[in-house]
Design an enzyme around this catalytic site. Structure first.
Site, PDB file in Angstrom:
ATOM      1  N   HIS A 179       0.863  -1.184   0.000  1.00  0.00           N
ATOM      2  CA  HIS A 179       0.000   0.000   0.000  1.00  0.00           C
ATOM      3  C   HIS A 179       0.905   1.242   0.000  1.00  0.00           C
ATOM      4  O   HIS A 179       2.004   1.200   0.549  1.00  0.00           O
ATOM      5  CB  HIS A 179      -0.880  -0.041   1.265  1.00  0.00           C
ATOM      6  CG  HIS A 179      -1.872   1.078   1.319  1.00  0.00           C
ATOM      7  ND1 HIS A 179      -1.551   2.314   1.861  1.00  0.00           N
ATOM      8  CD2 HIS A 179      -3.144   1.161   0.893  1.00  0.00           C
ATOM      9  CE1 HIS A 179      -2.612   3.107   1.756  1.00  0.00           C
ATOM     10  NE2 HIS A 179      -3.589   2.432   1.171  1.00  0.00           N
ATOM     11  N   PRO A 180       0.461   2.351  -0.612  1.00  0.00           N
ATOM     12  CA  PRO A 180       1.330   3.540  -0.693  1.00  0.00           C
ATOM     13  C   PRO A 180       1.775   4.098   0.660  1.00  0.00           C
ATOM     14  O   PRO A 180       2.741   4.870   0.722  1.00  0.00           O
ATOM     15  CB  PRO A 180       0.459   4.561  -1.437  1.00  0.00           C
ATOM     16  CG  PRO A 180      -0.599   3.771  -2.109  1.00  0.00           C
ATOM     17  CD  PRO A 180      -0.788   2.499  -1.354  1.00  0.00           C
ATOM     18  N   ARG A 181       1.090   3.727   1.725  1.00  0.00           N
ATOM     19  CA  ARG A 181       1.498   4.200   3.053  1.00  0.00           C
ATOM     20  C   ARG A 181       2.729   3.430   3.569  1.00  0.00           C
ATOM     21  O   ARG A 181       3.330   3.824   4.561  1.00  0.00           O
ATOM     22  CB  ARG A 181       0.303   4.037   4.018  1.00  0.00           C
ATOM     23  CG  ARG A 181       0.550   4.470   5.442  1.00  0.00           C
ATOM     24  CD  ARG A 181       0.733   5.976   5.552  1.00  0.00           C
ATOM     25  NE  ARG A 181       1.117   6.359   6.909  1.00  0.00           N
ATOM     26  CZ  ARG A 181       2.356   6.285   7.395  1.00  0.00           C
ATOM     27  NH1 ARG A 181       3.341   5.842   6.636  1.00  0.00           N
ATOM     28  NH2 ARG A 181       2.621   6.658   8.625  1.00  0.00           N
ATOM     29  N   LYS A 182       3.088   2.351   2.874  1.00  0.00           N
ATOM     30  CA  LYS A 182       4.222   1.538   3.305  1.00  0.00           C
ATOM     31  C   LYS A 182       5.480   1.940   2.514  1.00  0.00           C
ATOM     32  O   LYS A 182       5.460   2.921   1.798  1.00  0.00           O
ATOM     33  CB  LYS A 182       3.883   0.056   3.159  1.00  0.00           C
ATOM     34  CG  LYS A 182       2.504  -0.316   3.765  1.00  0.00           C
ATOM     35  CD  LYS A 182       2.388   0.006   5.256  1.00  0.00           C
ATOM     36  CE  LYS A 182       0.950   0.077   5.744  1.00  0.00           C
ATOM     37  NZ  LYS A 182       0.255  -1.150   5.926  1.00  0.00           N
ATOM     38  N   ILE A 183       6.543   1.153   2.589  1.00  0.00           N
ATOM     39  CA  ILE A 183       7.844   1.600   2.061  1.00  0.00           C
ATOM     40  C   ILE A 183       8.018   1.271   0.581  1.00  0.00           C
ATOM     41  O   ILE A 183       8.650   2.002  -0.165  1.00  0.00           O
ATOM     42  CB  ILE A 183       8.983   0.958   2.883  1.00  0.00           C
ATOM     43  CG1 ILE A 183       8.852   1.357   4.343  1.00  0.00           C
ATOM     44  CG2 ILE A 183      10.343   1.311   2.323  1.00  0.00           C
ATOM     45  CD1 ILE A 183       9.434   2.694   4.700  1.00  0.00           C
TER      46      ILE A 183
END
Ligand SMILES: *Cc1c(COP(=O)(O)O)cnc(C)c1O
Length: 378
Positions: A179-183
């Site tokens: 997900h874009p919130r991850k790295i």
């Protein structure tokens, strides 16, 4: 004054070109690029097998199934995590049993897990919360002799290390998020890694409707062999479009982690001079990718957590409340075992906030955040 976001993915021309190639190839669903991404991810994370999925949530579901979790089983999870960690056991008809976390790391410990075990405990989901590596060996020393599988929820963990190896490498099975919130991001997407070939095979089977012949194999032959559905499976596949982005993103990981750790070190140095704030740190057993740079707002600080969030927002700085507590959500409230058992979770979820930290964050913007944290007595 321009707004400073809490998080921004780092995507560029290489990702655009990679997606263009997939579209030009005419093969956009799970195919050769998913296979290449799985191989590259397994190498990078020192995993024996990697199975790409539609999300970390679906990877967690598959991990529980391959670990043998069945209806009526208990699965120990931290309440101090994104809701998916607690939801996944319910997909198997199992019950999430909440364990408390360590105040310093925000992660499960052998002590908090031991306090939550029941005669029906079949598995534990240990999270590398915010990218802080969980002390996995301590959990396995407790659980392995009891026949309890420790599943690592490494959703936030790509680029963090545990005892000199990538997080997840010491787990029988781990789940990752893109997900874009991850790295590392593929828009949406996930991965299951495992040391057990039979678990990898079963996960591949279940992610594709439990079909006896894969869709890729069927399309490869002019006269497709007849397929059989051996049990009720799922569509948890990743697409080749996503995998192409993932391959480029994985190549960026070392540079992303280097910059994030540089920004985190700078935050830590300056925040250590501010009374009442405690920033997240590397634990003794590993290094953190600082996926979420959280700070605990203590009683010595002039504002409480929500007051500080409001103060930062007034300066166009978008910080966020810290990690949630699943046991307080309506979806899971009835499963609470008792307030005293989750005291650290409740304290951290009420007193922590996440500061802006992402690859492209300029030093001058970080300086603006630190300046805003120097709140004088109201
Ligand atoms: C983000 C996250 C998930 C869910 O990941 P998705 O890919 O969005 O399904 C699961 N567990 C933790 C700890 C997370 O932070």
């Amino acid at each position: 004054m321009s707004r400073i976001n809490v998080m921004q993915p780092w995507l560029g021309e290489e990702e655009i070109a990679a997606v263009g190639e997939v579209i030009a190839s005419g093969w956009v669903a799970q195919g050769p690029r998913v296979a290449a991404f799985e191989a590259a991810f397994a190498t990078a994370m020192e995993a024996e097998h990697a199975v790409a999925t539609s999300s970390c949530t679906s990877a967690l579901h598959l991990a529980l199934l391959v670990a043998g979790v069945e209806p009526g089983d208990d699965v120990v999870v931290p309440s101090f995590s994104f809701i998916a960690t607690a939801n996944a056991p319910t997909y198997c008809g199992a019950r999430p049993v909440f364990a408390d976390v360590d105040h310093v790391t925000g992660n499960l410990t052998a002590e908090t897990v031991a306090a939550a075990l029941t005669p029906r405990t079949r598995a534990v989901i240990a999270v590398d919360q915010g990218g802080v590596p969980v002390d996995l060996t301590a959990l396995r020393d407790l659980c392995d002799p009891l026949g309890i599988v420790v599943i690592e929820d490494a959703a936030c963990g790509a680029g963090s290390t545990y005892r000199g190896r990538p997080v997840g490498a010491g787990a029988e099975v781990a789940a990752w998020s893109f997900h874009p919130r991850k790295i590392v991001t593929t828009g949406e997407g996930g991965m299951l890694t495992t040391s057990r070939p039979e678990w990898a095979e079963r996960a591949r089977h279940l992610r594709e409707h439990a079909m006896s012949v894969s869709a890729a194999a069927r399309h490869a032959s002019v006269l497709a062999p007849p397929e059989e559905y051996t049990e009720v499976g799922f569509n948890y596949r990743m697409t080749d479009i996503q995998a192409a982005v993932g391959i480029v993103q994985l190549g960026r990981l070392p540079e992303v982690v280097r910059r994030r750790r540089e920004l985190a070190a700078s935050y830590r140095k300056q925040i250590s001079e501010i009374e009442g704030l405690r920033p997240v740190a590397d634990p003794p057993w590993g290094t953190c990718n600082f996926q979420s740079f959280w700070v605990e707002v203590g009683p010595g600080f002039p504002l409480d957590r929500d007051g500080l969030l409001t103060h930062l927002a007034a300066g166009e700085i978008s910080a966020r409340r810290g990690i949630m507590a699943a046991h307080r959500q309506p979806a899971h409230r009835e499963r609470v075992t008792g307030p005293a058992a989750l005291a650290v979770t409740e304290r951290l979820t009420d007193t922590t906030l996440i500061l802006p930290l992402f690859h492209q964050l300029a030093d001058s913007d970080q300086a603006r955040v630190v300046q805003a944290l120097r709140v004088t007595q109201p």
